[in-house]
Design a protein around this motif. Structure first.
Motif, mmCIF file in Angstrom:
data_model
loop_
_atom_site.group_PDB
_atom_site.id
_atom_site.type_symbol
_atom_site.label_atom_id
_atom_site.label_comp_id
_atom_site.label_asym_id
_atom_site.label_seq_id
_atom_site.Cartn_x
_atom_site.Cartn_y
_atom_site.Cartn_z
ATOM 1 N N ASP A 147 0.824 -1.204 0.000
ATOM 2 C CA ASP A 147 0.000 0.000 0.000
ATOM 3 C C ASP A 147 0.862 1.259 0.000
ATOM 4 O O ASP A 147 0.575 2.226 -0.720
ATOM 5 C CB ASP A 147 -0.944 0.009 1.203
ATOM 6 N N ALA A 148 1.913 1.249 0.800
ATOM 7 C CA ALA A 148 2.799 2.414 0.841
ATOM 8 C C ALA A 148 3.429 2.673 -0.524
ATOM 9 O O ALA A 148 3.532 3.821 -0.974
ATOM 10 C CB ALA A 148 3.877 2.214 1.904
ATOM 11 N N LEU A 149 3.839 1.609 -1.192
ATOM 12 C CA LEU A 149 4.429 1.747 -2.525
ATOM 13 C C LEU A 149 3.399 2.288 -3.517
ATOM 14 O O LEU A 149 3.703 3.163 -4.345
ATOM 15 C CB LEU A 149 4.957 0.394 -3.001
ATOM 16 N N THR A 150 2.167 1.794 -3.406
ATOM 17 C CA THR A 150 1.089 2.274 -4.272
ATOM 18 C C THR A 150 0.829 3.753 -4.048
ATOM 19 O O THR A 150 0.713 4.536 -5.006
ATOM 20 C CB THR A 150 -0.194 1.459 -4.014
ATOM 21 N N TYR A 151 0.710 4.148 -2.775
ATOM 22 C CA TYR A 151 0.449 5.561 -2.471
ATOM 23 C C TYR A 151 1.578 6.448 -3.000
ATOM 24 O O TYR A 151 1.332 7.540 -3.534
ATOM 25 C CB TYR A 151 0.312 5.778 -0.958
ATOM 26 N N ALA A 152 2.811 5.985 -2.842
ATOM 27 C CA ALA A 152 3.960 6.758 -3.340
ATOM 28 C C ALA A 152 3.889 6.908 -4.854
ATOM 29 O O ALA A 152 4.122 7.993 -5.402
ATOM 30 C CB ALA A 152 5.264 6.093 -2.915
ATOM 31 N N ASN A 153 3.542 5.835 -5.536
ATOM 32 C CA ASN A 153 3.435 5.888 -6.999
ATOM 33 C C ASN A 153 2.305 6.807 -7.459
ATOM 34 O O ASN A 153 2.387 7.420 -8.529
ATOM 35 C CB ASN A 153 3.227 4.480 -7.563
ATOM 36 N N TRP A 154 1.265 6.885 -6.678
ATOM 37 C CA TRP A 154 0.151 7.785 -7.005
ATOM 38 C C TRP A 154 0.481 9.252 -6.737
ATOM 39 O O TRP A 154 -0.173 10.139 -7.267
ATOM 40 C CB TRP A 154 -1.079 7.412 -6.188
ATOM 41 N N GLY A 155 1.469 9.512 -5.862
ATOM 42 C CA GLY A 155 1.819 10.891 -5.514
ATOM 43 C C GLY A 155 1.101 11.402 -4.286
ATOM 44 O O GLY A 155 0.844 12.608 -4.169
ATOM 45 N N ILE A 156 0.808 10.512 -3.344
ATOM 46 C CA ILE A 156 0.100 10.892 -2.121
ATOM 47 C C ILE A 156 1.063 11.599 -1.162
ATOM 48 O O ILE A 156 2.236 11.240 -1.053
ATOM 49 C CB ILE A 156 -0.530 9.647 -1.462
ATOM 50 N N ASP A 157 0.539 12.593 -0.437
ATOM 51 C CA ASP A 157 1.369 13.435 0.430
ATOM 52 C C ASP A 157 1.058 13.283 1.916
ATOM 53 O O ASP A 157 1.821 13.776 2.757
ATOM 54 C CB ASP A 157 1.163 14.912 0.062
ATOM 55 N N TYR A 158 -0.059 12.618 2.243
ATOM 56 C CA TYR A 158 -0.553 12.595 3.628
ATOM 57 C C TYR A 158 -1.346 11.308 3.798
ATOM 58 O O TYR A 158 -2.152 10.957 2.934
ATOM 59 C CB TYR A 158 -1.454 13.814 3.824
ATOM 60 N N LEU A 159 -1.110 10.588 4.880
ATOM 61 C CA LEU A 159 -1.857 9.360 5.137
ATOM 62 C C LEU A 159 -2.487 9.411 6.524
ATOM 63 O O LEU A 159 -1.780 9.520 7.528
ATOM 64 C CB LEU A 159 -0.943 8.139 5.039
ATOM 65 N N LYS A 160 -3.817 9.338 6.553
ATOM 66 C CA LYS A 160 -4.542 9.155 7.814
ATOM 67 C C LYS A 160 -4.733 7.654 8.008
ATOM 68 O O LYS A 160 -5.322 6.985 7.157
ATOM 69 C CB LYS A 160 -5.885 9.874 7.775
ATOM 70 N N TYR A 161 -4.254 7.132 9.132
ATOM 71 C CA TYR A 161 -4.213 5.689 9.352
ATOM 72 C C TYR A 161 -5.040 5.334 10.574
ATOM 73 O O TYR A 161 -4.666 5.624 11.700
ATOM 74 C CB TYR A 161 -2.756 5.262 9.523
ATOM 75 N N ASP A 162 -6.191 4.689 10.338
ATOM 76 C CA ASP A 162 -7.204 4.453 11.366
ATOM 77 C C ASP A 162 -6.948 3.151 12.136
ATOM 78 O O ASP A 162 -5.986 2.442 11.886
ATOM 79 C CB ASP A 162 -8.589 4.456 10.710
#
Length: 416
Positions: A147-162
């Protein structure tokens, strides 16, 4: 009697040394559990979809919200993050990689991130440490590195982790895992720890994430509790009270998070909106709006973009304010600011208006935690009304005013 040579062949010695070295160091398997440095040096400012829209999110809403954040003046005021909360998820593919819901986000997250970035903004996403998110979508448990690799590839800047559906997990370990995954993916992201303060995240959170929730969910009410049976949501004042004793853990890059703002969602009065915003500013809390930015009245815009209140929140010292006194539903809060300034908020929680008669010279205000002192008997301060920007004289004389019920008056004091 057999005799063995004391000399070990060079090839065998080489393999022994290599093996010992590998087992001795184990460096290939060490994880980096430290958050990305240099992020969230002041409390994050932005918007999140949950309070207003819950699971009703799609790319059209997110694009329009980004447009509205810019056109309303919120971007200019400092709001940066557009955060998509729960329910954006589709399914995982045969290799376990997560994909967005193709009906809600037909263009994909990378295209959406590119659009957000083109506005000079940043995109945040939501996931969960458990097997499922709170909304029943795929959680990240067991898929953290993918998931972290996917988010990085998408260009995500902030992760809220529940923290829903986390049976058997320990919070500190679970959040260290996602931090290690983000570090391995290589794209700096703000990590918002959302385990509701159950495992005292203010103790271990500063090294792992950039902000951590200190309580359960906020409820769109000024002073009440919503009982769901097995859990509760809390009104603005109840959330405020839950911050007691936590200010020493907050500072640049690591913030107590009393949850998102309910300003502009229709159930708070204009005075309650002001009090909510003022107190989150005094708490050095993240300012994450939770309303429909596309349909704001001017009153809501004026609260959310007030530059003086925002300056209190975004002050570079990063010191969380403290409650100086309370009596009959009336509280006085102080917050040390950079360059010897102070913010003062008079909060009226009661059902009646309250008169203020504050003798600056008679009150020696000391912040014992951060070793700051406001001594108006020896230092003269100019007074400014943070809401209006108007000068209100100085601390030579007592300050007299009135605060309506469920409202707040915030002042900024600067050395003359």
């Amino acid at each position: 009697m057999n005799h063995y040579s004391s000399k070990i062949p060079a090839t065998i010695l080489f393999f022994i040394l290599i093996t010992l070295n590998a087992f001795g160091q184990g460096n290939n398997y060490v994880q980096n559990y430290s958050k990305f440095d240099g992020l969230a040096l002041t409390p994050p400012m932005g918007w999140n979809s949950w309070n207003k829209f819950a699971c009703n999110v799609d790319e059209k809403l997110i694009r329009e919200t980004a447009d509205a954040l810019v056109s309303s003046g919120m971007k200019q005021a400092g709001y940066t993050y557009i955060n998509i909360d729960d329910c954006w998820h589709g399914d995982r593919d045969s290799l376990g990689f997560i994909h967005p819901d193709s009906k809600r986000f037909p263009s994909g997250m990378k295209a959406l991130a590119d659009y957000i970035h083109s506005k000079g903004l940043k995109l945040g996403l939501y996931s969960d440490a458990g097997s499922q998110t709170c909304g029943g979508r795929p959680g990240s448990r067991g898929y953290e590195f993918q998931d972290a690799l996917t988010y990085a590839n998408w260009g995500i800047d902030y992760l809220k982790y529940d923290w829903c559906n986390t049976e058997g997990l320990k919070a500190e370990g679970a959040y260290k895992t996602i931090t290690a995954a983000l570090r391995k993916a290589g794209r700096p992201m703000v990590l918002s720890i959302c385990e509701w303060g159950n495992d005292k995240p203010w103790i271990w959170g500063p090294a792992v994430g950039h902000l951590w929730r200190t309580s359960g969910d906020i409820f769109n009410c000024f002073d009440c509790v919503e009982d769901h049976g097995t859990w509760k949501s809390w009104g603005v004042m109840q959330i405020l009270d839950k911050q007691d004793g936590l200010r020493q853990y907050a500072g640049p890059g690591h913030w107590n998070d009393p949850d998102m703002l309910e300003i502009g969602n229709g159930k708070l009065t204009p005075g309650e909106d002001r009090a909510h915003f003022a107190m989150w500013a005094m708490l050095a809390a993240p300012l994450i709006a939770g309303n429909d930015l596309r349909n704001m009245n001017q009153e809501t815009i004026d609260v959310l973009t007030n530059k003086n209140i925002i300056s209190v929140n975004q002050d570079s010292l990063g010191i969380q304010g403290f409650k100086y006194s309370k009596a009959n539903g009336f509280e006085i809060w102080f917050k040390p600011l950079n360059k010897g300034k102070w913010a003062v908020t008079f909060l009226n929680r009661s059902a009646e208006s309250k008169e203020i008669d504050f003798n600056w010279k008679a009150e020696n205000v000391k912040d014992e935690v951060f070793q700051k002192e406001l001594n108006a008997a020896s230092v003269l301060y100019k007074i400014k009304n943070a809401w209006t920007g108007k000068s209100l004289g100085n601390t030579k004389n007592s300050f007299k005013s009135e605060v309506p019920s469920h409202d707040a008056l915030t002042l900024i004091l600067e050395r003359s």
